[in-house]
Design a protein around this motif. Structure first.
Motif, short mmCIF file in Angstrom:
data_model
loop_
_atom_site.label_atom_id
_atom_site.label_comp_id
_atom_site.label_asym_id
_atom_site.label_seq_id
_atom_site.Cartn_x
_atom_site.Cartn_y
_atom_site.Cartn_z
N LEU A 44 -22.85 -36.70 103.12
CA LEU A 44 -22.31 -37.12 101.84
C LEU A 44 -21.48 -35.99 101.24
O LEU A 44 -20.35 -36.22 100.75
N ILE A 45 -22.02 -34.80 101.28
CA ILE A 45 -21.30 -33.65 100.75
C ILE A 45 -19.99 -33.46 101.49
O ILE A 45 -18.93 -33.28 100.88
N GLN A 81 -32.57 -37.05 105.76
CA GLN A 81 -32.00 -37.04 104.41
C GLN A 81 -31.03 -35.87 104.27
O GLN A 81 -29.97 -36.00 103.64
N ALA A 82 -31.47 -34.72 104.89
CA ALA A 82 -30.60 -33.55 104.84
C ALA A 82 -29.26 -33.85 105.53
O ALA A 82 -28.18 -33.50 105.00
N ASP A 134 -28.02 -36.88 105.92
CA ASP A 134 -27.27 -37.82 105.07
C ASP A 134 -26.59 -37.08 103.94
O ASP A 134 -25.40 -37.30 103.65
N LEU A 135 -27.37 -36.22 103.32
CA LEU A 135 -26.85 -35.47 102.19
C LEU A 135 -25.67 -34.58 102.62
O LEU A 135 -24.62 -34.56 101.93
N SER A 136 -25.84 -33.91 103.74
CA SER A 136 -24.76 -33.04 104.21
C SER A 136 -23.51 -33.85 104.53
O SER A 136 -22.39 -33.46 104.20
N ARG A 192 -17.61 -36.19 100.51
CA ARG A 192 -17.09 -36.01 99.19
C ARG A 192 -16.09 -34.89 99.17
O ARG A 192 -15.05 -35.02 98.52
#
Lengths: 236, 153
Positions: B144-145, B137-138, B140-142, B148
């Protein structure tokens, strides 16, 4: 008078004449009375014999046991049974005669001559008893050992022969005179004391007389048994 | 006196020996036979019968007593062996129960250990799974960040 009341009649007899023979009646009279009493006593005691002895039977059994012990110790286990009745009869006869003579106031019965008293205070009675003992031990020795009986005369050494032969004469002599002398002397002592001091004083002597009488009966029976035992004893 | 010629004249003395002697001897012999049948035999029979009775009874009692003692000793040995047997059974049972207890304890321990181990493993695997997921998730989140940020530029 006093001498008549307590006179000492020594050597006087009540004579019975039967044919040619003369008897001392007082001896037979007292002996019949005493032996009659003895036989009545014994018949009463043995009338109803029980395994659980009571009263007279108990006394008679004690007497029987006493006589058996006497006969057994003197004659020995082997033949005492044959001689026990004879030894016992001697003992009872002498005892009853002595005590009867001492206890019963015979003097109250007046006789034309002589006086009643212990039959054993007459020399005829004691010699008769002593001669019966002599015959018995000869018979016992001869019937038990046959002619080997005479080994007894030379037993440790032949030197003994004259002494042993002499003994055959001294045995009946001493037996008869011991008994005769003791009983007669006792009667005389009591008689003299009664004559001198008729109260109390003769009583201890009478008790002594009873004691002597019993002892003499025991001595006579014991010696008779001893002589028989000596005759039947086996020497090795 | 004359009327009784039965009572003779007095004479004699202390040592007057006459027919009294043999007659007295005969009387004593007769008395021996009479007393034998009247006294010595019957009393002897009774006494000897009783003596025999008593002695046989004593022997019997002695026999019985020895028998009793023998039985007593026998019983005593039996008792002792029974006691030893009981002791043995008790100790055996104790050993057995001890063993059973130990076995049960071991089994329980093992079971507990196993379930503990299992739980631990499960926890571990779940932890690692969670960690993996978290790191994913980290990531994925990273990503995503990052995306973005890139897109905004």
């Amino acid at each position: 008078m006093l001498t008549n009341f307590a006179a000492l009649e020594v050597g006087q007899h009540l004579y019975w004449q039967i044919g040619n023979i003369r008897l001392h009646g007082q001896v037979f009279l007292t002996s019949w009375i005493l032996l009659g009493a003895l036989l009545v006593f014994i018949s009463l005691g043995t009338k109803k014999m029980e395994n659980d002895p009571k009263g007279l039977q108990n006394l008679l059994e004690f007497l029987w046991d006493y006589i058996r012990d006497l006969a057994r110790t003197q004659i020995g286990e082997k033949v005492y049974r044959d001689w026990m009745p004879f030894i016992g009869t001697l003992f009872l006869f002498v005892f009853v005669s002595n005590w009867g003579g001492a206890l019963i106031p015979w003097r109250l019965i007046k006789l034309p001559s002589g006086e009643l008293g212990a039959p054993t205070a007459d020399i005829n009675t004691t010699i008769a008893l002593a001669l019966l003992v002599s015959l018995s031990y000869f018979y016992a020795g001869l019937s038990n050992k046959g002619w080997r009986y005479f080994e007894y005369y030379v037993h440790p050494t032949p030197i003994m022969l004259p002494f042993k032969i002499l003994e055959d004469f001294t045995k009946p002599l001493s037996l008869s005179f011991r008994l005769f002398g003791n009983i007669l002397a006792d009667e005389l002592v009591v008689g003299v004391l009664v004559f001198l001091v008729p109260l109390i004083l003769p009583i201890p002597v009478m008790f002594l007389g009873l004691f002597t009488s019993a002892i003499q009966a025991l001595i006579f029976a014991t010696l008779a048994a001893y002589y028989i035992g000596e005759a039947v004893e086996e020497h090795h | 006196m004359l009327a009784f010629n039965f009572f003779g004249a007095t004479e004699g003395g202390l040592f007057d020996i006459n027919a009294t002697l043999p007659l007295m001897a005969i009387q004593v012999v007769a008395l021996t036979y009479i007393l034998n049948s009247l006294f010595f035999k019957p009393v002897g029979n009774v006494v000897e019968k009783r003596e025999k009775f008593v002695s046989t009874n004593i022997i019997e009692a002695k026999n019985k007593l020895s028998e009793v003692k023998k039985l007593e000793a026998e019983l005593l040995t039996q008792l002792q062996s029974a006691r030893a047997e009981a002791q043995r059974i008790v100790s055996e049972a104790e050993n057995e129960s001890d063993k059973l207890y130990k076995e049960a304890l071991e089994l329980a321990n093992n079971e507990a250990n196993a379930s503990k181990e299992k739980a631990r493993l499960e926890i571990e695997s779940q932890t690692s799974a969670a960690r993996d997921q978290l790191s994913k998730q980290a990531d994925d989140l990273s990503e995503l960040i990052v995306n973005r940020l890139i897109l905004e530029k």
